[in-house]
Design a protein around this motif. Structure first.
Motif, PDB file in Angstrom:
ATOM      1  N   GLY A  98     -29.188  -2.277 -15.126  1.00 27.82           N
ATOM      2  CA  GLY A  98     -29.634  -0.835 -15.188  1.00 27.82           C
ATOM      3  C   GLY A  98     -29.760  -0.647 -16.460  1.00 27.82           C
ATOM      4  O   GLY A  98     -29.844  -1.520 -17.749  1.00 27.82           O
ATOM      5  N   ASN A  99     -30.066   0.597 -17.015  1.00 28.39           N
ATOM      6  CA  ASN A  99     -30.063   1.013 -18.200  1.00 28.39           C
ATOM      7  C   ASN A  99     -28.740   1.218 -18.990  1.00 28.39           C
ATOM      8  O   ASN A  99     -27.866   1.219 -18.507  1.00 28.39           O
ATOM      9  N   ASN A 130     -10.419   5.580 -23.411  1.00 24.91           N
ATOM     10  CA  ASN A 130      -9.044   6.267 -23.335  1.00 24.91           C
ATOM     11  C   ASN A 130      -8.727   6.876 -24.749  1.00 24.91           C
ATOM     12  O   ASN A 130      -8.051   7.746 -25.188  1.00 24.91           O
ATOM     13  N   SER A 131      -9.169   5.790 -25.759  1.00 21.22           N
ATOM     14  CA  SER A 131      -8.609   5.965 -27.279  1.00 21.22           C
ATOM     15  C   SER A 131      -9.711   6.646 -27.877  1.00 21.22           C
ATOM     16  O   SER A 131      -9.236   6.868 -29.085  1.00 21.22           O
ATOM     17  N   GLY A 132     -10.778   7.134 -27.144  1.00 21.74           N
ATOM     18  CA  GLY A 132     -11.687   7.973 -27.682  1.00 21.74           C
ATOM     19  C   GLY A 132     -12.630   7.493 -28.545  1.00 21.74           C
ATOM     20  O   GLY A 132     -13.790   8.012 -28.875  1.00 21.74           O
ATOM     21  N   LYS A 133     -12.842   6.026 -28.633  1.00 25.33           N
ATOM     22  CA  LYS A 133     -13.986   5.211 -29.131  1.00 25.33           C
ATOM     23  C   LYS A 133     -14.924   5.168 -27.931  1.00 25.33           C
ATOM     24  O   LYS A 133     -14.824   5.040 -26.965  1.00 25.33           O
ATOM     25  N   PHE A 134     -16.299   5.178 -28.655  1.00 27.81           N
ATOM     26  CA  PHE A 134     -17.440   4.911 -27.834  1.00 27.81           C
ATOM     27  C   PHE A 134     -17.781   3.729 -27.468  1.00 27.81           C
ATOM     28  O   PHE A 134     -17.721   2.575 -28.588  1.00 27.81           O
ATOM     29  N   TYR A 135     -18.456   3.088 -26.530  1.00 24.83           N
ATOM     30  CA  TYR A 135     -19.063   1.579 -26.221  1.00 24.83           C
ATOM     31  C   TYR A 135     -20.226   1.647 -25.386  1.00 24.83           C
ATOM     32  O   TYR A 135     -20.095   2.784 -24.539  1.00 24.83           O
ATOM     33  N   VAL A 136     -20.935   0.754 -25.484  1.00 27.71           N
ATOM     34  CA  VAL A 136     -22.293   0.815 -24.628  1.00 27.71           C
ATOM     35  C   VAL A 136     -21.753  -0.214 -23.462  1.00 27.71           C
ATOM     36  O   VAL A 136     -21.272  -1.265 -23.703  1.00 27.71           O
ATOM     37  N   ASP A 137     -22.455  -0.163 -22.558  1.00 28.94           N
ATOM     38  CA  ASP A 137     -22.700  -1.047 -21.176  1.00 28.94           C
ATOM     39  C   ASP A 137     -23.526  -0.884 -20.452  1.00 28.94           C
ATOM     40  O   ASP A 137     -24.339   0.086 -20.413  1.00 28.94           O
ATOM     41  N   ILE A 138     -23.922  -1.821 -19.572  1.00 24.22           N
ATOM     42  CA  ILE A 138     -24.855  -1.488 -18.293  1.00 24.22           C
ATOM     43  C   ILE A 138     -24.215  -1.895 -17.174  1.00 24.22           C
ATOM     44  O   ILE A 138     -23.176  -2.745 -17.046  1.00 24.22           O
ATOM     45  N   LYS A 139     -24.549  -1.244 -16.062  1.00 26.64           N
ATOM     46  CA  LYS A 139     -24.259  -1.701 -14.854  1.00 26.64           C
ATOM     47  C   LYS A 139     -25.231  -2.778 -14.334  1.00 26.64           C
ATOM     48  O   LYS A 139     -26.372  -2.924 -14.518  1.00 26.64           O
ATOM     49  N   LYS A 140     -24.533  -3.870 -13.449  1.00 20.26           N
ATOM     50  CA  LYS A 140     -25.196  -5.187 -13.123  1.00 20.26           C
ATOM     51  C   LYS A 140     -24.696  -5.225 -11.752  1.00 20.26           C
ATOM     52  O   LYS A 140     -23.668  -4.795 -11.361  1.00 20.26           O
ATOM     53  N   CYS A 141     -25.637  -5.863 -11.100  1.00 23.28           N
ATOM     54  CA  CYS A 141     -25.279  -6.162  -9.773  1.00 23.28           C
ATOM     55  C   CYS A 141     -25.988  -7.464  -9.219  1.00 23.28           C
ATOM     56  O   CYS A 141     -27.255  -7.856  -9.973  1.00 23.28           O
ATOM     57  N   VAL A 192     -25.067   1.476  -7.870  1.00 24.22           N
ATOM     58  CA  VAL A 192     -24.155   2.249  -7.412  1.00 24.22           C
ATOM     59  C   VAL A 192     -22.926   1.589  -7.132  1.00 24.22           C
ATOM     60  O   VAL A 192     -22.623   0.507  -7.043  1.00 24.22           O
ATOM     61  N   LYS A 193     -21.703   2.276  -7.825  1.00 16.07           N
ATOM     62  CA  LYS A 193     -20.479   1.926  -7.286  1.00 16.07           C
ATOM     63  C   LYS A 193     -19.762   2.062  -5.985  1.00 16.07           C
ATOM     64  O   LYS A 193     -19.912   3.213  -5.468  1.00 16.07           O
ATOM     65  N   LYS A 194     -19.472   0.934  -5.131  1.00 10.72           N
ATOM     66  CA  LYS A 194     -19.126   1.262  -3.763  1.00 10.72           C
ATOM     67  C   LYS A 194     -17.865   0.618  -3.533  1.00 10.72           C
ATOM     68  O   LYS A 194     -17.358  -0.432  -4.103  1.00 10.72           O
ATOM     69  N   GLU A 195     -16.767   1.302  -2.819  1.00  5.60           N
ATOM     70  CA  GLU A 195     -15.385   0.991  -2.635  1.00  5.60           C
ATOM     71  C   GLU A 195     -15.600  -0.261  -1.597  1.00  5.60           C
ATOM     72  O   GLU A 195     -16.442  -0.431  -0.975  1.00  5.60           O
ATOM     73  N   CYS A 196     -14.631  -1.232  -1.530  1.00  2.71           N
ATOM     74  CA  CYS A 196     -14.708  -2.228  -0.889  1.00  2.71           C
ATOM     75  C   CYS A 196     -13.233  -2.819  -0.710  1.00  2.71           C
ATOM     76  O   CYS A 196     -12.266  -2.386  -1.474  1.00  2.71           O
ATOM     77  N   ALA A 197     -12.876  -3.864   0.208  1.00  2.84           N
ATOM     78  CA  ALA A 197     -11.690  -4.271   0.104  1.00  2.84           C
ATOM     79  C   ALA A 197     -11.044  -5.119  -1.099  1.00  2.84           C
ATOM     80  O   ALA A 197     -11.814  -5.556  -1.867  1.00  2.84           O
ATOM     81  N   VAL A 208      -7.278  -9.066 -12.659  1.00  5.60           N
ATOM     82  CA  VAL A 208      -7.302  -7.959 -12.132  1.00  5.60           C
ATOM     83  C   VAL A 208      -7.658  -7.874 -10.787  1.00  5.60           C
ATOM     84  O   VAL A 208      -8.342  -8.593 -10.290  1.00  5.60           O
ATOM     85  N   THR A 209      -7.052  -6.571 -10.161  1.00  5.85           N
ATOM     86  CA  THR A 209      -7.497  -6.540  -8.830  1.00  5.85           C
ATOM     87  C   THR A 209      -8.374  -5.379  -8.684  1.00  5.85           C
ATOM     88  O   THR A 209      -8.014  -4.527  -9.139  1.00  5.85           O
ATOM     89  N   LEU A 210      -9.560  -5.565  -8.146  1.00  8.67           N
ATOM     90  CA  LEU A 210     -10.448  -4.641  -8.081  1.00  8.67           C
ATOM     91  C   LEU A 210     -10.786  -3.909  -6.689  1.00  8.67           C
ATOM     92  O   LEU A 210     -10.447  -4.999  -5.556  1.00  8.67           O
ATOM     93  N   THR A 211     -11.138  -2.825  -6.300  1.00  3.26           N
ATOM     94  CA  THR A 211     -11.329  -2.187  -4.949  1.00  3.26           C
ATOM     95  C   THR A 211     -12.884  -1.777  -4.980  1.00  3.26           C
ATOM     96  O   THR A 211     -12.967  -0.805  -4.131  1.00  3.26           O
ATOM     97  N   HIS A 212     -13.629  -2.054  -6.044  1.00  5.93           N
ATOM     98  CA  HIS A 212     -15.076  -1.679  -5.743  1.00  5.93           C
ATOM     99  C   HIS A 212     -15.979  -2.828  -6.177  1.00  5.93           C
ATOM    100  O   HIS A 212     -15.587  -3.846  -6.856  1.00  5.93           O
ATOM    101  N   ARG A 213     -17.052  -2.702  -6.075  1.00  3.97           N
ATOM    102  CA  ARG A 213     -18.374  -3.493  -6.575  1.00  3.97           C
ATOM    103  C   ARG A 213     -19.445  -2.658  -6.668  1.00  3.97           C
ATOM    104  O   ARG A 213     -19.667  -1.355  -6.367  1.00  3.97           O
ATOM    105  N   TYR A 214     -20.328  -3.171  -7.494  1.00  4.25           N
ATOM    106  CA  TYR A 214     -21.706  -2.595  -7.604  1.00  4.25           C
ATOM    107  C   TYR A 214     -22.916  -3.098  -6.704  1.00  4.25           C
ATOM    108  O   TYR A 214     -22.837  -4.328  -6.693  1.00  4.25           O
ATOM    109  N   GLU A 215     -23.590  -2.161  -6.132  1.00  2.00           N
ATOM    110  CA  GLU A 215     -24.469  -2.611  -5.249  1.00  2.00           C
ATOM    111  C   GLU A 215     -25.970  -2.012  -5.752  1.00  2.00           C
ATOM    112  O   GLU A 215     -26.017  -0.874  -6.291  1.00  2.00           O
TER     113      GLU A 215
END
Length: 96
Positions: free
Chosen positions: A25-26, A33-44, A68-73, A86-93
């Motif tokens: 995506g864009n 949480n520390s207040g610093k900014f960063y750039v990222d993109i969503k991908k799937c 979009v972020k979707k909940e999953c097992a 790490v343990t995740l409970t979401h994925r991007y679709e």
């Protein structure tokens, strides 16, 4: 709009090979949480029925839709940069 960044060969549960597109995506700006900014993109990844030669032609093409972020097992994921698991409970679709 999304961009087809790359493609990967994958294998289904029954052993058949297929092509997955990596969609990106864009650029998005987030604040940590520390207040610093960063750039990222969503991908799937998105499966296709295309052959490899056609998939190569599609790299760089744009398609309508969003990621979009979707909940999953729950599942475990190793962070490539650190190796931390790490343990995740979401994925991007993809969503049209």
């Amino acid at each position: 709009m999304l961009t087809i960044k790359n493609y990967y060969l994958a294998q289904s549960g029954d052993g058949k090979q297929f092509i997955n597109f990596e969609l990106v995506g864009n650029i998005e700006v987030f604040q940590s949480n520390s207040g610093k900014f960063y750039v990222d993109i969503k991908k799937c990844k998105m499966p296709t029925r295309l052959d490899e030669a056609t998939a190569k032609l599609m790299i760089g093409k744009q398609i309508s839709g969003t990621i979009v972020k979707k909940e999953c097992a729950a599942y475990e994921y190793a962070i490539p940069a650190t190796g931390e698991v790490v343990t995740l409970t979401h994925r991007y679709e993809y969503e049209p």
